[in-house]
Design a protein around this motif. Structure first.
Motif, PDB file in Angstrom:
ATOM      1  N   ASN A   5       0.818  -1.231   0.000  1.00 57.00           N
ATOM      2  CA  ASN A   5       0.158  -0.075  -0.067  1.00 57.00           C
ATOM      3  C   ASN A   5       0.951   1.143  -0.050  1.00 57.00           C
ATOM      4  O   ASN A   5       0.568   2.166  -0.636  1.00 57.00           O
ATOM      5  N   ARG A   6       1.865   1.226   0.819  1.00 57.37           N
ATOM      6  CA  ARG A   6       2.837   2.319   0.716  1.00 57.37           C
ATOM      7  C   ARG A   6       3.366   2.681  -0.950  1.00 57.37           C
ATOM      8  O   ARG A   6       3.695   3.804  -1.018  1.00 57.37           O
ATOM      9  N   TYR A   7       3.934   1.498  -1.429  1.00 61.72           N
ATOM     10  CA  TYR A   7       4.330   1.699  -2.615  1.00 61.72           C
ATOM     11  C   TYR A   7       3.293   2.206  -3.542  1.00 61.72           C
ATOM     12  O   TYR A   7       3.806   3.198  -4.449  1.00 61.72           O
ATOM     13  N   LEU A   8       1.942   1.496  -3.544  1.00 69.63           N
ATOM     14  CA  LEU A   8       1.155   2.115  -4.447  1.00 69.63           C
ATOM     15  C   LEU A   8       0.845   3.883  -4.233  1.00 69.63           C
ATOM     16  O   LEU A   8       0.714   4.672  -5.008  1.00 69.63           O
ATOM     17  N   ALA A   9       0.865   3.968  -2.896  1.00 71.36           N
ATOM     18  CA  ALA A   9       0.580   5.500  -2.215  1.00 71.36           C
ATOM     19  C   ALA A   9       1.727   6.176  -2.976  1.00 71.36           C
ATOM     20  O   ALA A   9       1.612   7.508  -3.352  1.00 71.36           O
ATOM     21  N   THR A  10       2.952   5.836  -2.825  1.00 67.90           N
ATOM     22  CA  THR A  10       3.977   6.434  -3.110  1.00 67.90           C
ATOM     23  C   THR A  10       3.960   6.864  -4.845  1.00 67.90           C
ATOM     24  O   THR A  10       4.224   8.010  -5.327  1.00 67.90           O
ATOM     25  N   LEU A  11       3.664   5.812  -5.653  1.00 67.29           N
ATOM     26  CA  LEU A  11       3.438   6.099  -6.908  1.00 67.29           C
ATOM     27  C   LEU A  11       2.534   7.208  -7.152  1.00 67.29           C
ATOM     28  O   LEU A  11       2.687   7.969  -8.258  1.00 67.29           O
ATOM     29  N   ALA A  12       1.168   6.930  -6.692  1.00 68.76           N
ATOM     30  CA  ALA A  12       0.229   7.678  -6.685  1.00 68.76           C
ATOM     31  C   ALA A  12       0.627   8.956  -6.447  1.00 68.76           C
ATOM     32  O   ALA A  12      -0.039  10.068  -7.182  1.00 68.76           O
ATOM     33  N   VAL A  13       1.131   9.407  -5.420  1.00 67.97           N
ATOM     34  CA  VAL A  13       1.625  10.928  -5.010  1.00 67.97           C
ATOM     35  C   VAL A  13       2.609  11.408  -6.139  1.00 67.97           C
ATOM     36  O   VAL A  13       2.381  12.407  -6.595  1.00 67.97           O
ATOM     37  N   PHE A  14       3.712  10.661  -6.539  1.00 66.42           N
ATOM     38  CA  PHE A  14       4.548  11.215  -7.353  1.00 66.42           C
ATOM     39  C   PHE A  14       3.976  11.593  -8.895  1.00 66.42           C
ATOM     40  O   PHE A  14       3.949  12.374  -9.437  1.00 66.42           O
ATOM     41  N   PHE A  15       3.064  10.440  -9.368  1.00 65.64           N
ATOM     42  CA  PHE A  15       2.428  10.640 -10.651  1.00 65.64           C
ATOM     43  C   PHE A  15       1.457  11.863 -10.513  1.00 65.64           C
ATOM     44  O   PHE A  15       1.440  12.646 -11.558  1.00 65.64           O
TER      45      PHE A  15
END
Length: 89
Positions: A5-15
């Protein structure tokens, strides 16, 4: 929050951040978006080294596919600069 979930949240924030900044600068080049998303994807994947081995393999395979797309974009730009294609900007 789990690691995935942290990985997906990080990608979502970056994108999302990249999209907002580039839209604010009125950028309309798809290759610029793709290149920045690729850099963010690869950096995020490298930061999350503690994912399960199967997940890492799948993410690495996805990285190879995206990198191949990047190489195609670079080849198209080089051809455009050398005048091998009819479109120029």
């Amino acid at each position: 929050m789990t690691l995935y979930n942290r990985y997906l949240a990080t990608l979502a924030v970056f994108f999302t951040g990249t999209t907002v900044v580039l839209a604010a600068y009125n950028q309309q080049r798809v290759d610029l978006y793709f290149t920045l998303y690729l850099i963010e994807y690869l950096a995020s994947t490298l930061l999350f080294v503690y994912l399960r081995p199967r997940a890492r393999r799948l993410l690495n395979m996805m990285g190879y596919i995206l990198f191949a797309g990047f190489i195609v974009i670079v080849a198209m730009r080089v051809a455009q600069i050398l005048g091998l294609t009819g479109t120029s900007r």
